[in-house]
Design an enzyme around this catalytic site. Structure first.
Site, PDB file in Angstrom:
ATOM      1  N   ARG A  51       0.766  -1.213   0.037  1.00  0.00           N
ATOM      2  CA  ARG A  51       0.092  -0.090   0.034  1.00  0.00           C
ATOM      3  C   ARG A  51       0.722   1.167  -0.077  1.00  0.00           C
ATOM      4  O   ARG A  51       0.563   2.256  -0.831  1.00  0.00           O
ATOM      5  CB  ARG A  51      -0.998  -0.053   1.209  1.00  0.00           C
ATOM      6  CG  ARG A  51      -2.399  -0.765   1.239  1.00  0.00           C
ATOM      7  CD  ARG A  51      -2.561  -1.158   2.511  1.00  0.00           C
ATOM      8  NE  ARG A  51      -1.619  -2.289   2.756  1.00  0.00           N
ATOM      9  CZ  ARG A  51      -1.688  -3.440   2.314  1.00  0.00           C
ATOM     10  NH1 ARG A  51      -2.927  -3.859   1.845  1.00  0.00           N
ATOM     11  NH2 ARG A  51      -0.780  -4.272   2.614  1.00  0.00           N
ATOM     12  N   THR A  52       1.823   1.361   0.822  1.00  0.00           N
ATOM     13  CA  THR A  52       2.616   2.635   1.098  1.00  0.00           C
ATOM     14  C   THR A  52       3.283   2.957  -0.174  1.00  0.00           C
ATOM     15  O   THR A  52       3.169   4.090  -0.625  1.00  0.00           O
ATOM     16  CB  THR A  52       3.164   2.537   2.515  1.00  0.00           C
ATOM     17  OG1 THR A  52       2.672   2.119   3.393  1.00  0.00           O
ATOM     18  CG2 THR A  52       3.762   3.872   2.805  1.00  0.00           C
ATOM     19  N   LYS A  80      25.927  -3.452   0.143  1.00  0.00           N
ATOM     20  CA  LYS A  80      27.377  -3.371  -0.126  1.00  0.00           C
ATOM     21  C   LYS A  80      27.784  -2.672   1.321  1.00  0.00           C
ATOM     22  O   LYS A  80      28.986  -2.424   1.592  1.00  0.00           O
ATOM     23  CB  LYS A  80      27.749  -2.480  -1.132  1.00  0.00           C
ATOM     24  CG  LYS A  80      27.358  -3.335  -2.534  1.00  0.00           C
ATOM     25  CD  LYS A  80      27.687  -2.114  -3.859  1.00  0.00           C
ATOM     26  CE  LYS A  80      26.884  -2.522  -4.844  1.00  0.00           C
ATOM     27  NZ  LYS A  80      26.917  -1.372  -5.708  1.00  0.00           N
ATOM     28  N   ARG A 101      11.155   3.926   3.689  1.00  0.00           N
ATOM     29  CA  ARG A 101      10.836   2.966   4.683  1.00  0.00           C
ATOM     30  C   ARG A 101      12.010   2.019   5.038  1.00  0.00           C
ATOM     31  O   ARG A 101      12.796   1.629   3.982  1.00  0.00           O
ATOM     32  CB  ARG A 101       9.659   1.912   4.224  1.00  0.00           C
ATOM     33  CG  ARG A 101       9.356   0.755   5.137  1.00  0.00           C
ATOM     34  CD  ARG A 101       8.155   0.111   4.884  1.00  0.00           C
ATOM     35  NE  ARG A 101       7.151   0.791   5.174  1.00  0.00           N
ATOM     36  CZ  ARG A 101       5.821   0.155   4.948  1.00  0.00           C
ATOM     37  NH1 ARG A 101       5.666  -1.175   4.606  1.00  0.00           N
ATOM     38  NH2 ARG A 101       4.811   0.834   5.002  1.00  0.00           N
ATOM     39  N   HIS A 129       4.569   5.620  11.855  1.00  0.00           N
ATOM     40  CA  HIS A 129       4.109   5.494  10.451  1.00  0.00           C
ATOM     41  C   HIS A 129       3.331   6.821  10.205  1.00  0.00           C
ATOM     42  O   HIS A 129       2.171   6.398  10.022  1.00  0.00           O
ATOM     43  CB  HIS A 129       3.377   4.044  10.160  1.00  0.00           C
ATOM     44  CG  HIS A 129       3.325   3.652   8.814  1.00  0.00           C
ATOM     45  ND1 HIS A 129       3.474   4.430   7.889  1.00  0.00           N
ATOM     46  CD2 HIS A 129       2.807   2.622   8.230  1.00  0.00           C
ATOM     47  CE1 HIS A 129       2.925   3.737   6.641  1.00  0.00           C
ATOM     48  NE2 HIS A 129       2.794   2.740   6.996  1.00  0.00           N
TER      49      HIS A 129
HETATM   50  N1   CP Z   1      -0.424  -0.096   5.904  1.00  0.00           N
HETATM   51  C1   CP Z   1       0.882  -0.418   5.242  1.00  0.00           C
HETATM   52  O1   CP Z   1       1.691   0.302   5.826  1.00  0.00           O
HETATM   53  O2   CP Z   1       0.738  -1.480   4.406  1.00  0.00           O
HETATM   54  P1   CP Z   1       2.106  -1.865   3.514  1.00  0.00           P
HETATM   55  O3   CP Z   1       3.039  -2.497   4.482  1.00  0.00           O
HETATM   56  O4   CP Z   1       1.618  -2.716   2.578  1.00  0.00           O
HETATM   57  O5   CP Z   1       2.595  -0.662   3.051  1.00  0.00           O
END
Ligand code: CP
Length: 356
Positions: A51-52, A80, A101, A129
Site C-alpha cells: 500500500r504505502t 554493500k 521505509r 508510520h
Molecule cells: N499499511 C501499510 O503500511 O501497508 P504496507 O506495508 O503494504 O505498505
C-alpha cells in the site's frame, strides 16, 4: 526544510488543511493532474510494502510527476554496506522529495539530517508510520465528520504496531477522545506512549485484554496484525498470532455506526466474512491513502519552495547511548543524542526509547 518524520511535525491546522486538500483531490482530481510536472519522487523501501509504496507512486503519477527508487534493500547498495545517511545524501541529488521505509527505528530522522529535499517517513521499524496516520485521519473524517468526541479501540499488537503509536499521538491532540487499548499484556503499547503521550494529553484511556467486553463502547475499532517480523523469536510470535480474530459474532453488540479500520495487510485478525459488513472501512481506508499522500506531496513541495525552516529546536543532551537494539543509532556511526522530556527523563531522539 520541512519533513514528515512524526505525526507531530504537523500542527492541527496543517492537518486540517491537508484533509481539506485530499477531499478536494477526491472531488476534483483533474485539477491537480499537472501539479507536479517535472518533479520526481524517490521511494526508498528497505522493507516490504504494498500500500504505502504503490500509493505514493500512484499519487505522484496522478500529480503529473515521475517516480524512481527501489522496493527492497537487496537491490540497493545497502547490501554493500552503504549507510542510510550516505544513501539519502546521494538520492536527494536525484529527486525532489523522498519517501523512505526502513526496518531500523529512527532511520527517517537520520535521513532528514542528511538530505537536500523533503523526507517522508513511510515507516521506521516498530516506531512510527505518520503517513498511515494521515490516511487514518482522512478515513475518520470522511466516516465520522469529526475528530473530537470519539472512543477508539486499538486492538492487536500495540507494542510493535507502528501505525498505532502514530495514531495515538495524532488523536490524543483532539478533545474528548477516549482510547481503549486491547492487547495481550506482553504486546501493550510502549511506555513512552503512556507517559509522554496519553498522560500529558489528559485523554481517558484503559488497557484491556478482551475485545468483547468493550465492543459496545466503541465508535472506531482499529484492528492490527501481530507483527511477526518484529518478534525476537518464532515461539513468541506463535504464542500471540491468533490473539484476536474479529468475526461477525463479536460485532453483535457493536454500535450500528461503528467504523472498522485496519492499516492492512491483514493476516487472520479480521475474518473475510466481516468484509461485507457496511461498517468495514479498511479497503476505503487504503484508497484514502493515495489521496492523502497526493496532498502531502503537494504541501511538502510547496513548503520546500517557500524554504520554511524547522518548527523548533529540541533541548538535547549528547552521549547517552540508546538501549534499543533496533535503533539506528546502534547501527550507524551517529552521535547518540537524547531529548529531555517534560518529566525530566531522557529519550533517544531517533526512536524515543528512554536513555536514562
Ligand atoms: N499499511 C501499510 O503500511 O501497508 P504496507 O506495508 O503494504 O505498505
Amino acid at each position: 526544510m520541512r519533513h514528515l518524520i512524526d505525526t507531530t511535525d504537523l500542527s492541527l491546522a496543517e492537518i486540517d488543511d491537508m484533509i481539506s486538500l485530499a477531499n478536494d483531490i477526491i472531488e476534483n482530481g483533474e485539477k491537480y493532474a499537472e501539479s507536479c510536472k517535472r518533479k520526481k519522487l524517490a521511494t526508498l523501501f528497505f522493507e516490504p510494502s504494498t500500500r504505502t509504496r504503490l500509493s505514493f507512486e500512484a499519487a505522484m503519477l496522478e500529480l503529473g510527476g515521475s517516480v524512481l527508487g527501489f522496493s527492497e534493500a537487496n537491490t540497493s547498495s545497502a547490501t554493500k554496506g552503504e549507510t542510510v545517511s550516505d544513501t539519502v545524501r546521494i538520492v536527494s541529488n536525484y529527486a525532489d522529495i523522498i519517501a523512505m521505509r526502513h526496518p531500523l527505528e529512527g532511520a527517517a530522522k537520520v535521513a532528514s539530517g542528511k538530505t537536500l529535499v523533503p523526507i517522508i517517513n513511510a515507516g521506521d521499524g516498530g516506531h512510527a508510520h505518520p503517513t498511515q496516520t494521515l490516511t487514518d485521519l482522512l478515513t475518520v473524517y470522511r466516516e465520522k465528520g469529526r475528530f473530537n468526541d470519539l472512543t477508539i479501540g486499538l486492538c492487536g499488537d500495540l507494542k510493535f504496531g507502528r501505525t498505532v503509536h502514530s495514531l495515538i499521538k495524532a488523536m490524543s491532540r483532539y478533545e474528548n477522545v477516549k482510547f481503549v487499548l486491547i492487547s495481550p499484556r506482553e504486546l501493550c503499547v510502549p511506555e513512552y506512549i503512556i507517559t509522554d503521550v496519553l498522560e500529558p494529553s489528559g485523554c481517558e484511556y484503559k488497557e484491556v485484554t478482551s475485545m468483547e467486553e468493550v465492543m459496545p463502547e466503541l465508535d472506531i475499532l482499529y484492528m492490527t496484525r501481530i507483527q511477526r517480523e518484529r518478534f525476537y523469536s518464532q515461539e513468541e510470535y506463535l504464542r500471540h498470532k491468533d490473539a484476536f480474530i474479529l468475526d461477525p459474532e463479536k460485532l453483535i453488540n457493536a454500535k450500528a455506526d461503528l467504523t472498522i479500520m485496519h492499516p492492512l495487510p491483514r493476516v487472520n485478525e479480521i475474518a473475510v466474512s466481516v468484509d461485507s459488513d457496511s461498517r468495514a472501512k479498511y479497503f476505503e481506508q487504503a484508497l484514502n491513502g493515495k489521496y492523502i499522500r497526493m496532498a502531502l506531496i503537494l504541501k511538502l513541495l510547496e513548503w520546500a519552495d517557500e524554504k520554511s525552516g524547522h518548527s523548533g529546536v529540541e533541548p538535547t543532551v549528547n552521549g547517552l547511548k540508546c538501549n534499543n537494539p533496533h535503533c539506528i543509532s546502534n547501527h550507524e556511526d551517529l552521535m547518540h543524542i537524547s531529548k529531555r522530556t517534560d518529566k525530566n527523563t531522557f529519550r533517544c531522539i531517533y526512536c524515543e526509547t528512554r536513555t536514562k
